[in-house]
Design an enzyme around this catalytic site. Structure first.
Site, PDB file in Angstrom:
ATOM      1  N   ALA A 144       0.801  -1.218   0.000  1.00 24.48           N
ATOM      2  CA  ALA A 144       0.000   0.000   0.000  1.00 24.48           C
ATOM      3  C   ALA A 144       0.834   1.267   0.000  1.00 24.48           C
ATOM      4  O   ALA A 144       0.294   2.349  -0.151  1.00 24.48           O
ATOM      5  CB  ALA A 144      -0.922   0.018   1.228  1.00 24.48           C
ATOM      6  N   CYS A 145       2.145   1.156   0.168  1.00 23.14           N
ATOM      7  CA  CYS A 145       2.944   2.359   0.394  1.00 23.14           C
ATOM      8  C   CYS A 145       4.245   2.306  -0.363  1.00 23.14           C
ATOM      9  O   CYS A 145       4.996   1.356  -0.229  1.00 23.14           O
ATOM     10  CB  CYS A 145       3.220   2.522   1.889  1.00 23.14           C
TER      11      CYS A 145
END
Length: 295
Positions: A144-145
């Site tokens: 997600a990052c």
């Protein structure tokens, strides 16, 4: 006879699920008699397909330095070498001589779970940033990052040093059409509904490459890596992404000198600030009927 070769994970997997359905709306309004039993939600078993998410460990080596872990991320298997090459380029670790080789690690100490989940990138020379670079010490990121694992605020917000795009840019009419052109090529999303996509397009709408992944930043890494491994310029007139225009995606677009970033979602304050400072055209909330230009 079963094969003794290790199983290479695919981009999606099949699972059995139970689907719970509400009764039809007209049934819910029927008047029930004293002996009637209200119908409950219908339940049916079926097969579903999920996007695969597995860890990928990236190791770096160059002359005089043995392979060592530089990064660990969660990703969708497939185009792993492109992901590794693109990440190295975006992080400023690619030396002037370039890549020597990208390959799966064959270390005998690897467990079966690590097979095809460890990639070694061999550089022809030491990275230009030198051994003090933060990624020459192991870091970790989730799917997600894209900036997880940065060791300081300064490093996380650093502006990539790259030339600005000098070619043509897509017209506003074409910008509005680009997400649909990307969606037509999102085959993994069509099967699972769980992937992000990134695509590189020319100023006239020709598609150069599209890649999908559970992580939006991984999809962009794969696009850049595909171009690098094909011996092509990783920059393009328009990088189109299926989600929001987060800061880390703008960083990656700027790092290779792409002309514009087109997203179907919202930008952030930091992404707009970086795009304006770097001369990147940035579009958000892009649909067939409208787009909003922020930089």
């Amino acid at each position: 006879m079963a094969s003794s070769l290790p199983r290479r994970p695919g981009p999606s997997v099949r699972v059995r699920v139970q689907e719970h359905l509400a009764p039809p709306a007209e049934e819910s309004h029927e008047v029930q008699g004293p002996g009637d039993v209200s119908p409950g939600p219908a339940v049916r078993g079926r097969e579903d397909r999920l996007i695969t998410e597995e860890p990928l460990e990236l190791r770096l080596r160059w002359p005089g330095r043995a392979p060592d872990r530089a990064w660990l991320t969660m990703r969708t298997p497939g185009h792993d070498f492109e992901l590794a090459a693109g990440w190295v380029r975006h992080e400023g670790l690619l030396p002037p001589g370039g890549l020597e080789r990208v390959a799966y690690c064959t270390d005998r100490a690897l467990t079966p779970e690590q097979e095809f989940n460890v990639v070694t990138v061999s550089l022809l020379a030491e990275p230009p940033v030198g051994p003090a670079h933060q990624h020459l010490h192991p870091g970790t990121a989730t799917s997600a990052c894209g900036v997880c694992g940065k060791e300081s605020v300064e490093l996380a917000l650093a502006t990539p040093d790259a030339p600005r795009w000098q070619g043509e840019l897509p017209s506003p009419d074409l910008v509005r059409a680009l997400p649909d052109l990307l969606r037509e090529r999102q085959t993994l999303f069509g099967r699972t509904g769980g992937s992000h996509a990134a695509g590189l397009f020319t100023a006239t709408g020709d598609c150069l490459v599209v890649r999908e992944d559970v992580g939006r930043h991984n999809a962009v890494d794969k696009v850049t890596g595909a171009r690098l491994l094909a011996g092509e310029d990783p920059a393009g007139a328009a990088l189109v992404v299926s989600g929001r225009a987060g800061f880390e995606l703008v960083q990656k677009a700027v790092a290779v000198g792409t002309g514009s970033l087109v997203s179907v979602g919202a930008p952030t304050s930091l992404s707009v600030d970086l795009a304006r400072r770097a001369g990147l055209s940035l579009f958000g909330f892009t649909r067939g009927e409208r787009t909003v230009q922020y930089a």
